[in-house]
Every structure is written in structure tokens, then in C-alpha cells.
Design an enzyme around this catalytic site. Structure first.
Site, mmCIF file in Angstrom:
data_model
loop_
_atom_site.group_PDB
_atom_site.id
_atom_site.type_symbol
_atom_site.label_atom_id
_atom_site.label_comp_id
_atom_site.label_asym_id
_atom_site.label_seq_id
_atom_site.Cartn_x
_atom_site.Cartn_y
_atom_site.Cartn_z
ATOM 1 N N ASP A 77 -11.149 2.090 -3.858
ATOM 2 C CA ASP A 77 -9.708 1.268 -3.652
ATOM 3 C C ASP A 77 -9.121 1.844 -2.086
ATOM 4 O OD1 ASP A 77 -6.963 0.895 -3.782
ATOM 5 O OD2 ASP A 77 -6.296 2.060 -5.705
ATOM 6 N N GLU A 107 -6.971 -7.488 -0.309
ATOM 7 C CA GLU A 107 -5.641 -7.425 0.109
ATOM 8 C C GLU A 107 -5.600 -7.115 1.464
ATOM 9 O OE1 GLU A 107 -3.557 -4.615 -2.244
ATOM 10 O OE2 GLU A 107 -5.178 -4.262 -3.341
ATOM 11 N N GLN A 164 -7.182 -4.139 2.140
ATOM 12 C CA GLN A 164 -7.489 -2.936 1.243
ATOM 13 C C GLN A 164 -8.330 -3.865 -0.108
ATOM 14 O OE1 GLN A 164 -6.568 0.092 0.858
ATOM 15 N NE2 GLN A 164 -6.259 0.453 -0.626
ATOM 16 N N HIS A 168 3.658 -0.075 -2.406
ATOM 17 C CA HIS A 168 4.071 -1.838 -2.385
ATOM 18 C C HIS A 168 5.702 -1.618 -2.325
ATOM 19 C CE1 HIS A 168 0.296 -2.372 -2.959
ATOM 20 N NE2 HIS A 168 0.128 -2.142 -4.207
ATOM 21 N N HIS A 180 -1.576 -10.122 -3.475
ATOM 22 C CA HIS A 180 -2.632 -8.646 -4.327
ATOM 23 C C HIS A 180 -2.795 -9.292 -5.954
ATOM 24 C CE1 HIS A 180 -2.781 -4.891 -6.185
ATOM 25 N NE2 HIS A 180 -2.751 -4.289 -5.813
ATOM 26 N N ASN A 194 0.794 -1.208 -0.156
ATOM 27 C CA ASN A 194 0.076 0.054 0.351
ATOM 28 C C ASN A 194 0.991 0.923 0.154
ATOM 29 O OD1 ASN A 194 -2.362 1.647 0.183
ATOM 30 N ND2 ASN A 194 -3.657 0.147 1.044
ATOM 31 N N ARG A 195 0.448 2.274 0.272
ATOM 32 C CA ARG A 195 1.269 3.591 -0.014
ATOM 33 C C ARG A 195 1.873 4.006 1.755
ATOM 34 N NH1 ARG A 195 -3.882 2.389 -3.103
ATOM 35 N NH2 ARG A 195 -3.268 3.061 -5.050
ATOM 36 N N TYR A 206 -5.981 -10.526 -8.997
ATOM 37 C CA TYR A 206 -7.178 -9.993 -8.767
ATOM 38 C C TYR A 206 -8.211 -11.267 -8.726
ATOM 39 C CZ TYR A 206 -5.006 -5.170 -10.257
ATOM 40 O OH TYR A 206 -3.719 -4.249 -9.634
#
Length: 331
Positions: A229, A295, A267, A96, A167, A69-70, A169
Site C-alpha cells: 500500500d 491509483e 499508489q 481520501h 480508485h 490518499n493520506r 480495484y
């Protein structure tokens, strides 16, 4: 024989796990879940060959880290010292684990059998700006013919941040997007974000917002409000045993996924920015909303926010996250 090779000649291995109706292909590059099939149906986004994972993959199936993440402005202070990390998102923030995070690294294949594979990675002191040398492991296990377990562990020789996250999808029916999928998240709170998707510091109840997924909702309903998100707050700290926290159902109702995890946050990303020019599994194109990310992780930018579920790891401790993906077919 190696499955593929990196530009410097190092071999990339692929391990195929099978158990009844479930099958997983795991790459040593990025500890990637290349493909996950349930009853022969691919349920994750990915590529049939290795090369696109180098420059076309938006973290498809990878383990993001050292810190997923950030992190705002790529800065944090730990035990009185300020650290600066690569600004690999829009030149402003750290995402990430940086430009050469866990998802871009070649992991070591430690052991494998028909149902399980163990991978390891050493992240040296100063790697991407993080302090401390970290020893990380990732184990994928098919528990039975419906379930995949991911176990992520880390140890360090100096205080650091450690927050790896799977991660993948998900797309459970193979259609062009997941907007008709139904989603439930057992969270009473979420983290609002600013225009750069950085948490504002507020912990907001989901009640009365478009982020209330406590009852199953069609994902496409969310797109009429604002993009998805965001971190959903499951608890204030990690728990010992996985508990079911989310449920996803294919648009046609043919397949469902229960997600159980020990992580304190989830997330959820609706894949709105996905735009891959290459065909993926079964020849499918991957455009906006082609897959949904679920996530499990610690809360994003936690080191910079008091009261967030944080991911500081210290010598003598072991960080452990366990996540189960449990599939139920209705066909």
C-alpha cells in the site's frame, strides 16, 4: 428515470458506455465506475445495485478527493496558514478527502453519448476543511474497443490542494484474489511508510527491496515480505502526455492491462484489508486481496514533505490528469 435515489430524494444516474468489446457503467454518485467489462468479463470490483455503495464500498471505482490518499494528522500549512481536516482514518489522519469527499458526493451529469460521459462537481470553500472553491470535472471515454480513458481536471479561486484519484480495484480473471496476477511497475523509487501508512519522508530506491517491480512479478510473492500500500515514484512532477507506467496480467494469462498516465505517482494497494459481506459482480465474494488498486496521483502527504511531487493548485491554473487503461486479451 433515475437509476436510484439518495436518502434525501436526489436522483442517482447511471450511464452505460459501449465500444466493441468493452463496456463501462458509470454512476453520478462518487463518479463511480460501477462495472467495467472486457469481452463480457467484469474486471473491477463493484456491486450490481446502488445501495451497497453508501455503506459497504471501500471506494470501489470511485474518484477520491479533493485530495486522495493520506494527510498526516489532518494538518497542512499553505501560504502561512494552517488548515485542519477531518481525521477519518483511525481518528488520527485524513484519508481520501474526508468523511464527505468526492467519492461520497453526487456529481452533475453534463453530457453523455455512447462512448463518453462528462461529470462535474463544485467543492465549496471550506469543504472538509480545504480552502478555496474548486470546480472539478471527470470525463470517462472509451477510446476504442480496448481502452478506457479518465480525464480529471480542477480549477480554484484560492490556493488549495487538488489531488483526485481513480480508485478501482482490478481483478482480471474473476478468481477469489489477485495473488497469482503478475505486476510490473516502471518506477525506480518508492515511498516507505510508517505503521499508519504515512510516508516517512524518505524516497528510497526499489533496488534490493521487495518493492522492485521493474520486471514482472507475481503479486503473491510480495505478501511474504510486507503489505503493498505504497506510492511508486514515477516522476517529480506531472507530465503532459500519458506514458505507460504499469502492467498487470491475470493469473491465467488470459487478459492483461497496461496503465498509462500523466500523474507523477502511482499508489498500489493489494487489497489486503478488503472484507465485504455482500456479493459483488457475478455473485463473487470480496475478501482479502480480491482486487488490486492502481491509483495514479500526486505523492501522498506531499504538502508536508519537501521534495515530494506536490498538488498545490492556484487561481488561474488548471490541474489535469489523464489515465488510460488499455486491455489486451489472449483468449
Amino acid at each position: 428515470m433515475a437509476y436510484a435515489r439518495l436518502a434525501d430524494g436526489r436522483p442517482v444516474e447511471r450511464v452505460r458506455l459501449r465500444r466493441g468489446g468493452i463496456e463501462a457503467d458509470i454512476l453520478t454518485f462518487g463518479a463511480v465506475i460501477q462495472d467495467l467489462r472486457v469481452g463480457g468479463r467484469s474486471v473491477v470490483l463493484g456491486f450490481d445495485t446502488f445501495e451497497p455503495y453508501i455503506d459497504q464500498s471501500p471506494y470501489f471505482g470511485a474518484i477520491a478527493g479533493r485530495c486522495a490518499n493520506r494527510i498526516a494528522n489532518g494538518r497542512f500549512t499553505l501560504e502561512g496558514r494552517e488548515y485542519h481536516l477531518p481525521l477519518n482514518e483511525a481518528g488520527r489522519h485524513h484519508l481520501h478527502g474526508g468523511t464527505a469527499g468526492f467519492s461520497e458526493r453526487l456529481w452533475t451529469l453534463e453530457e453523455a453519448d455512447a462512448h463518453s460521459v462528462l461529470l462535474s462537481l463544485e467543492s465549496a470553500d471550506g469543504d472538509q476543511g480545504y480552502p478555496g472553491t474548486v470546480q472539478a470535472t471527470c470525463r470517462y471515454t472509451l477510446l476504442d474497443d480496448t481502452s478506457l480513458r479518465i480525464e480529471l481536471e480542477g480549477r480554484t479561486d484560492a490556493p488549495t490542494l487538488f489531488n483526485p484519484a481513480a480508485h478501482s480495484y482490478f481483478n482480471l480473471d474473476g478468481t477469489g484474489d489477485v495473488l497469482a496476477h503478475r505486476l510490473r511497475i516502471d518506477a525506480h523509487e518508492f515511498l516507505p511508510v510508517d505503521g499508519d501508512l504515512i510516508p516517512t519522508g524518505e524516497i528510497r530506491p526499489v533496488s534490493g527491496t521487495s518493492f522492485d517491480f521493474r520486471e514482472p512479478r507475481v503479486i503473491g510473492e510480495q505478501s511474504g515480505h510486507e503489505p503493498l500500500d505504497h506510492n511508486f515514484c514515477l516522476s517529480r512532477e506531472a507530465v503532459v502526455q500519458p506514458r505507460k507506467v504499469a502492467w498487470l496480467e491475470a493469473g491465467d494469462g488470459s487478459l492483461a492491462l497496461d496503465l498509462a498516465t500523466t500523474a507523477p505517482g502511482l499508489q498500489v494497494y493489494d487489497g489486503a484489508k478488503v472484507n465485504v459481506p455482500l456479493a459483488g459482480h457475478d455473485g463473487r465474494g470480496y475478501g482479502p486481496n480480491a482486487g488490486l488498486c492502481l491509483e495514479p496521483q500526486f505523492w501522498p502527504d506531499a504538502i508536508n514533505h519537501e521534495g515530494f511531487a506536490g498538488c498545490v493548485l492556484r487561481p488561474g491554473e488548471t490541474s489535469r490528469q489523464v489515465t488510460d487503461y488499455i486491455f489486451t486479451s489472449r483468449t
